[in-house]
Motif scaffolding. Structure first.
Motif, PDB file in Angstrom:
ATOM      1  N   GLU A 111       0.818  -1.214   0.000  1.00  0.00           N
ATOM      2  CA  GLU A 111       0.000   0.000   0.000  1.00  0.00           C
ATOM      3  C   GLU A 111       0.855   1.270   0.000  1.00  0.00           C
ATOM      4  OE1 GLU A 111      -3.448   0.247  -0.026  1.00  0.00           O
ATOM      5  OE2 GLU A 111      -3.403  -1.899  -0.447  1.00  0.00           O
ATOM      6  N   HIS A 112       2.180   1.108  -0.039  1.00  0.00           N
ATOM      7  CA  HIS A 112       3.118   2.246   0.004  1.00  0.00           C
ATOM      8  C   HIS A 112       2.871   3.095   1.256  1.00  0.00           C
ATOM      9  CE1 HIS A 112       4.333   1.179  -4.025  1.00  0.00           C
ATOM     10  NE2 HIS A 112       3.045   1.178  -4.375  1.00  0.00           N
ATOM     11  N   ARG A 113       2.788   2.421   2.394  1.00  0.00           N
ATOM     12  CA  ARG A 113       2.545   3.071   3.674  1.00  0.00           C
ATOM     13  C   ARG A 113       3.624   2.660   4.665  1.00  0.00           C
ATOM     14  NH1 ARG A 113      -2.653   4.883   3.958  1.00  0.00           N
ATOM     15  NH2 ARG A 113      -4.123   4.030   2.462  1.00  0.00           N
ATOM     16  N   SER A 114       3.727   3.441   5.747  1.00  0.00           N
ATOM     17  CA  SER A 114       4.569   3.022   6.858  1.00  0.00           C
ATOM     18  C   SER A 114       3.794   1.961   7.645  1.00  0.00           C
ATOM     19  CB  SER A 114       4.900   4.203   7.764  1.00  0.00           C
ATOM     20  OG  SER A 114       3.721   4.660   8.405  1.00  0.00           O
ATOM     21  N   ILE A 115       4.486   1.230   8.484  1.00  0.00           N
ATOM     22  CA  ILE A 115       3.804   0.225   9.307  1.00  0.00           C
ATOM     23  C   ILE A 115       2.817   0.913  10.241  1.00  0.00           C
ATOM     24  CG2 ILE A 115       4.151  -1.472  11.148  1.00  0.00           C
ATOM     25  CD1 ILE A 115       6.700  -2.345   9.699  1.00  0.00           C
ATOM     26  N   ALA A 116       3.219   2.036  10.838  1.00  0.00           N
ATOM     27  CA  ALA A 116       2.323   2.763  11.745  1.00  0.00           C
ATOM     28  C   ALA A 116       1.060   3.215  11.022  1.00  0.00           C
ATOM     29  CB  ALA A 116       3.043   3.962  12.354  1.00  0.00           C
ATOM     30  N   ASN A 117       1.233   3.746   9.812  1.00  0.00           N
ATOM     31  CA  ASN A 117       0.069   4.207   9.049  1.00  0.00           C
ATOM     32  C   ASN A 117      -0.806   3.028   8.641  1.00  0.00           C
ATOM     33  OD1 ASN A 117      -0.938   5.059   5.966  1.00  0.00           O
ATOM     34  ND2 ASN A 117      -1.328   6.541   7.600  1.00  0.00           N
ATOM     35  N   MET A 118      -0.192   1.893   8.314  1.00  0.00           N
ATOM     36  CA  MET A 118      -0.966   0.707   7.937  1.00  0.00           C
ATOM     37  C   MET A 118      -1.819   0.245   9.112  1.00  0.00           C
ATOM     38  SD  MET A 118      -1.377  -1.108   5.240  1.00  0.00           S
ATOM     39  CE  MET A 118      -2.851  -2.073   5.192  1.00  0.00           C
ATOM     40  N   ILE A 119      -1.264   0.289  10.325  1.00  0.00           N
ATOM     41  CA  ILE A 119      -2.034  -0.096  11.511  1.00  0.00           C
ATOM     42  C   ILE A 119      -3.207   0.859  11.698  1.00  0.00           C
ATOM     43  CG2 ILE A 119      -1.966  -0.240  14.038  1.00  0.00           C
ATOM     44  CD1 ILE A 119       0.944  -1.275  13.705  1.00  0.00           C
ATOM     45  N   GLU A 120      -2.973   2.160  11.528  1.00  0.00           N
ATOM     46  CA  GLU A 120      -4.051   3.138  11.653  1.00  0.00           C
ATOM     47  C   GLU A 120      -5.168   2.849  10.660  1.00  0.00           C
ATOM     48  OE1 GLU A 120      -2.458   7.059  11.187  1.00  0.00           O
ATOM     49  OE2 GLU A 120      -1.383   6.980  13.090  1.00  0.00           O
ATOM     50  N   VAL A 138      -7.132  -0.285  11.683  1.00  0.00           N
ATOM     51  CA  VAL A 138      -8.007  -0.035  12.830  1.00  0.00           C
ATOM     52  C   VAL A 138      -9.206   0.817  12.416  1.00  0.00           C
ATOM     53  CG1 VAL A 138      -8.159   1.105  15.081  1.00  0.00           C
ATOM     54  CG2 VAL A 138      -6.203  -0.365  14.552  1.00  0.00           C
ATOM     55  N   LEU A 139      -8.954   1.857  11.616  1.00  0.00           N
ATOM     56  CA  LEU A 139     -10.062   2.705  11.159  1.00  0.00           C
ATOM     57  C   LEU A 139     -11.052   1.911  10.320  1.00  0.00           C
ATOM     58  CD1 LEU A 139      -8.128   5.965  10.252  1.00  0.00           C
ATOM     59  CD2 LEU A 139      -9.738   5.648  12.134  1.00  0.00           C
ATOM     60  N   ASP A 140     -10.548   1.060   9.424  1.00  0.00           N
ATOM     61  CA  ASP A 140     -11.437   0.224   8.616  1.00  0.00           C
ATOM     62  C   ASP A 140     -12.249  -0.717   9.494  1.00  0.00           C
ATOM     63  OD1 ASP A 140     -10.676   1.405   6.262  1.00  0.00           O
ATOM     64  OD2 ASP A 140      -9.298  -0.193   5.677  1.00  0.00           O
ATOM     65  N   TYR A 141     -11.591  -1.313  10.494  1.00  0.00           N
ATOM     66  CA  TYR A 141     -12.296  -2.218  11.397  1.00  0.00           C
ATOM     67  C   TYR A 141     -13.410  -1.475  12.133  1.00  0.00           C
ATOM     68  CZ  TYR A 141     -13.341  -5.407  15.179  1.00  0.00           C
ATOM     69  OH  TYR A 141     -14.006  -6.236  16.055  1.00  0.00           O
TER      70      TYR A 141
END
Length: 100
Positions: A62-71, A74-77
């Motif tokens: 997704e061309h994201r950082s790990i921290a941003n991917m977690i965010e 979580v937001l999608d969930y």
């Protein structure tokens, strides 16, 4: 004449797809801005190596950082499970996590 109609239908499908991609991007940007509007906090977790590797691969895809991917995850969930990020229930959980 028939090939022209087919070409136009394909072109229209491509435009509709592009619009959908842009709408998705705008929606994700708005969700990120909601998260970024508050001060960020540090979170340390232990996970199995395969979970860490899967998270790293997902972030790279997704061309994201790990921290941003977690965010984003979580937001999608929260969105899929109708969890109100601004509601009292979320604030109660955040307060209890700060005491841990």
């Amino acid at each position: 004449m028939i090939w022209f109609v087919v070409l136009n239908v394909g072109w229209l499908a491509h435009i509709v797809h592009d619009i959908d991609v842009w709408q998705n991007a705008i929606h994700m940007h708005r969700k990120r801005m909601l998260v970024m509007a508050t001060k960020s906090e540090t979170l340390s977790v232990r996970v199995e190596p395969k979970i860490k590797m899967a998270l790293k691969k997902a972030a790279e895809n997704e061309h994201r950082s790990i921290a941003n991917m977690i965010e984003v995850l979580v937001l999608d969930y929260c969105e899929k499970n109708e969890i109100d990020m601004n509601g009292k229930g979320v604030n109660d959980v955040v307060g209890s996590l700060e005491n841990d």
